[in-house]
Write an enzyme that holds these catalytic residues in place. Structure first.
Site, PDB file in Angstrom:
ATOM      1  N   CYS A  19      20.831  43.320   0.835  1.00 30.13           N
ATOM      2  CA  CYS A  19      22.224  43.774   0.751  1.00 30.13           C
ATOM      3  C   CYS A  19      22.381  45.050  -0.061  1.00 30.13           C
ATOM      4  O   CYS A  19      23.470  45.583  -0.155  1.00 30.13           O
ATOM      5  CB  CYS A  19      23.084  42.664   0.161  1.00 30.13           C
ATOM      6  SG  CYS A  19      22.732  41.089   0.919  1.00 30.13           S
ATOM      7  N   HIS A  57      30.444  44.444  -5.481  1.00 32.09           N
ATOM      8  CA  HIS A  57      29.633  43.777  -4.461  1.00 32.09           C
ATOM      9  C   HIS A  57      30.474  42.636  -3.871  1.00 32.09           C
ATOM     10  O   HIS A  57      30.521  42.470  -2.676  1.00 32.09           O
ATOM     11  CB  HIS A  57      28.325  43.283  -5.071  1.00 32.09           C
ATOM     12  CG  HIS A  57      27.374  42.737  -4.070  1.00 32.09           C
ATOM     13  ND1 HIS A  57      26.973  43.450  -2.961  1.00 32.09           N
ATOM     14  CD2 HIS A  57      26.752  41.532  -3.981  1.00 32.09           C
ATOM     15  CE1 HIS A  57      26.142  42.705  -2.246  1.00 32.09           C
ATOM     16  NE2 HIS A  57      25.990  41.543  -2.832  1.00 32.09           N
ATOM     17  N   HIS A 102      30.587  41.159   5.165  1.00 30.77           N
ATOM     18  CA  HIS A 102      29.350  41.531   4.481  1.00 30.77           C
ATOM     19  C   HIS A 102      28.350  42.021   5.522  1.00 30.77           C
ATOM     20  O   HIS A 102      27.692  41.235   6.190  1.00 30.77           O
ATOM     21  CB  HIS A 102      28.787  40.347   3.705  1.00 30.77           C
ATOM     22  CG  HIS A 102      27.664  40.740   2.777  1.00 30.77           C
ATOM     23  ND1 HIS A 102      27.115  41.999   2.778  1.00 30.77           N
ATOM     24  CD2 HIS A 102      27.007  40.043   1.814  1.00 30.77           C
ATOM     25  CE1 HIS A 102      26.155  42.063   1.869  1.00 30.77           C
ATOM     26  NE2 HIS A 102      26.068  40.889   1.269  1.00 30.77           N
ATOM     27  N   PHE A 128      19.843  39.769  -2.559  1.00 38.00           N
ATOM     28  CA  PHE A 128      18.943  38.626  -2.705  1.00 38.00           C
ATOM     29  C   PHE A 128      17.580  39.168  -3.140  1.00 38.00           C
ATOM     30  O   PHE A 128      17.149  40.235  -2.699  1.00 38.00           O
ATOM     31  CB  PHE A 128      18.779  37.892  -1.371  1.00 38.00           C
ATOM     32  CG  PHE A 128      19.825  36.842  -1.113  1.00 38.00           C
ATOM     33  CD1 PHE A 128      20.689  36.419  -2.107  1.00 38.00           C
ATOM     34  CD2 PHE A 128      19.929  36.267   0.147  1.00 38.00           C
ATOM     35  CE1 PHE A 128      21.641  35.434  -1.855  1.00 38.00           C
ATOM     36  CE2 PHE A 128      20.881  35.280   0.409  1.00 38.00           C
ATOM     37  CZ  PHE A 128      21.731  34.870  -0.599  1.00 38.00           C
TER      38      PHE A 128
END
Lengths: 86, 404
Positions: free
Chosen positions: B162, B294, B331, B390
């Protein structure tokens, strides 16, 4: 092993996952005592889903903090599943 | 020191297929989250995603090109074309070696692979068209854009889940500042809505069955999105000399690793990335008026990120406006940082800060100043845009209002 109880099957899944003997896993054992973090918990739930051929909803996963919670959760889900099938 | 400015913007997203309509949706607080149509969601526990709508790839590419392009490339290339046209930049002989294309993507061409694997394992087919490898490779967008425009300088792709796009944009900025490049096309794109990838996300148990409500007490997880966003960035004097419109300065970049856990983020890592971006930009914490968070709307991220913002800004965090535009464009993984960079830059340029849509209720565990549901007229001097991946890989961009 057809005569295994649900609790014995859950314990076997835990023991296989943790790579220890089934006698080391008690109903009272918590995920924390087993050294499980959130990702281990997700993996374990996946193993339980495979063992019992069911789907554990996301909110039920949050409630599982010990072996006993998992047994209770699986029993409830199996009951709901056979009810739905009947 | 060489300074770097943004002169062109392009977007393909769930809330608009060009930068103008993307910005309009952001200022209207309009969410692009709806029922999944791209894949069969019948046996998925979640049914919603932020899909790109009314996008016909055949309007943008020839039949031959379409054969070689995964949807993640459609989005990336169309966004790059818009950004290049918007910047009015040219790539003349003699300068091309000092221009590059630096893109981010988490998954690359997973839709193409998903189809191959279905045919292979499901349909037992034995022969496949030779397009899969080049269509699925993560650097496909960078390669196609470089070929289309004859851009021959440093060109590559970053893949950090991400944070992919923020790492790409940050590296491009540093390479211009350091002198290896004079201009770059940079951003990210993603098309993660294939059935295989949706099933994989389902098993992570972080996807909302409802919608995306970042920092709201009743938040229920992230909602996947797709799309692409690209920026044209240039060395400031070069942009001035050619009379380019300058949206904002991209002033700093900070990155860090949590070195902690695959999926549980650590506030310390996020805080170090923010501090590092401020330091790199020579921006003091009281100059930051906006943070594009985020803000995934997972339980873990939003508490962690709020704590990290508190750690970095202390009591100033009461005043700094924060929003997560993922509530609208979803996302989009490796494209997320690029879409959010555009939201941040257009916020600075237009003196309006985009909101967090779908917000219902304050969460005492997220003690930050969230812009709730309605866009906010404001003219901050500087802003941050956060991406946390992640695997604990953090990348933060710092932008400064351009005063001419």
């Amino acid at each position: 092993m057809p005569d295994e109880t649900i609790a014995e099957r859950v314990i076997r899944v835990f023991a296989d996952f943790k790579k220890v003997g089934a006698d080391e896993i008690k109903l009272e054992t918590t995920f924390e005592e087993l050294g499980f973090d959130s990702l281990d918990g997700l993996n374990l739930v996946f193993e339980l889903e495979e063992e019992f051929d069911l789907v554990v909803p996301d909110d039920k996963v949050q409630e599982m903090k010990s072996v006993k919670d998992a047994v209770n959760g699986i029993e409830a889900l199996l009951a709901a599943k056979s009810e739905a099938a009947a | 020191m060489r300074r770097v400015v943004i002169t062109g913007i392009g977007v393909v997203s769930a809330i608009g297929n060009d930068s103008r309509s993307f910005w309009r949706s952001l200022t209207e607080g309009r969410s692009g989250i709806g029922a999944i149509s791209r894949a069969n969601s019948a046996d998925l526990r979640f049914k919603n995603a932020a899909e790109v709508c009314d996008f016909n790839a055949a309007e943008h590419f020839t039949d031959k090109e379409l054969m070689w392009l995964d949807p993640f490339s459609h989005y990336g290339i169309v966004a790059a074309r818009e950004a290049i046209a918007d910047a009015g930049i040219e790539f003349p002989e003699g300068e091309r070696d000092r221009m590059g294309v630096i893109t981010g993507s988490c998954l690359g061409g997973k839709e193409t692979e998903d189809r191959l694997f279905f045919d292979l394992y499901g349909e037992k087919k034995t022969r496949f068209p030779p397009i899969v490898i080049p269509a699925a490779m993560g650097n496909a967008v960078a390669s196609h854009v470089s070929m289309e425009y004859g851009i021959t300088g440093p060109t590559f792709t970053t893949s950090t889940a991400c944070s992919s796009a923020n790492h790409a944009i940050g590296m491009a900025m540093w390479m211009i500042r350091q002198g290896a490049l004079d201009a770059a096309v940079t951003g990210g794109s993603e098309a993660p809505l294939s059935y295989g990838s949706l099933k994989a996300w389902e098993s992570m148990r972080v996807v909302s069955t409802d919608t995306c409500r970042p920092f709201s007490r009743d938040r229920s997880g992230l909602v996947l999105g797709e799309g692409g966003a690209m920026l044209v960035i240039e060395e400031m004097e070069r942009a001035r000399q050619r009379g380019a419109r300058i949206y904002a300065e991209i002033a700093g970049f900070g990155m860090s690793a949590d070195a902690h856990h695959l999926t549980m983020p650590l506030a310390d890592g996020a805080a170090r990335a923010m501090k590092s971006a401020l330091c790199d930009a020579c921006i003091s914490s009281d100059e930051i008026g906006y943070i594009n968070a985020h803000g995934t709307a997972t339980q873990a991220n939003d508490v962690m990120e709020s704590n990290a913002i508190r750690t970095v800004f202390g009591d100033l965090a009461d005043e700094i406006f924060v929003s997560s535009t993922k509530s609208m464009h979803g996302h989009a993984l490796g494209a997320a940082g690029a879409l959010e960079a555009v939201a941040t830059v257009l916020g600075l340029y237009n003196n309006i800060l985009p909101p967090t849509a779908n917000f219902n209720e304050d969460d005492p565990e997220c003690a930050i100043n969230v812009i709730k549901n309605d866009a906010l007229p404001s003219s901050p001097k500087a802003a941050l845009s956060n991406s946390f991946a992640f695997g604990g890989l953090n990348a933060v961009l710092a932008f400064r209002r351009f005063e001419g």
